[in-house]
Design a protein around this motif. Sequence first.
Motif, mmCIF file in Angstrom:
data_model
loop_
_atom_site.group_PDB
_atom_site.id
_atom_site.type_symbol
_atom_site.label_atom_id
_atom_site.label_comp_id
_atom_site.label_asym_id
_atom_site.label_seq_id
_atom_site.Cartn_x
_atom_site.Cartn_y
_atom_site.Cartn_z
ATOM 1 N N GLY A 8 0.808 -1.218 0.000
ATOM 2 C CA GLY A 8 0.000 0.000 0.000
ATOM 3 C C GLY A 8 0.842 1.270 0.000
ATOM 4 N N LYS A 9 2.087 1.160 0.415
ATOM 5 C CA LYS A 9 2.989 2.318 0.448
ATOM 6 C C LYS A 9 3.778 2.477 -0.853
ATOM 7 N N THR A 10 3.455 1.687 -1.859
ATOM 8 C CA THR A 10 4.206 1.746 -3.113
ATOM 9 C C THR A 10 3.519 2.582 -4.180
ATOM 10 N N SER A 11 2.362 3.113 -3.892
ATOM 11 C CA SER A 11 1.649 3.941 -4.864
ATOM 12 C C SER A 11 2.164 5.373 -4.833
ATOM 13 N N ILE A 12 2.240 5.958 -6.021
ATOM 14 C CA ILE A 12 2.617 7.363 -6.147
ATOM 15 C C ILE A 12 1.438 8.069 -6.793
#
Length: 132
Positions: A8-12
């Motif tokens: 979930g922390k890999t989206s930009i």
Amino acid sequence: AAAKVMLGKTSIRAPFRAVVTRKMTEVGVYATMMPPSPVGVLEEIDPLEVVIQVPEAQLAQVQKGTPVQLHFSAIGLKLQTRVDRVVASLNAQTRSFSAYVVLQNAKHKLRPGMFVEARLLAADAAAKGGAK
């Protein structure tokens, strides 16, 4: 569960409507916050701003609200709109000034960097510009 949190922390996400115009990394490359690792270049596409370079001799004829006809020959699009704003200073080398037109581009037919021919209708004088 921890893997889902990390995924979930890999989206930009961009804070505006944009398209990626240049990718600067590859899948699997580790990106850091400090020092920052650029991953790509984004350009706003809606709305789109057209910059028209106007000769100094037409300074008195162009202001906010001046009607202008735009022709995007690459896609065969002609439209009529109005100048949104005018830069207060002139370019000393070209003896011209910039007038800006803001276009809604919901269908994304127009792209940043496209060539556009502009005709100031009040002065009936041609000027060249580019989408930005």
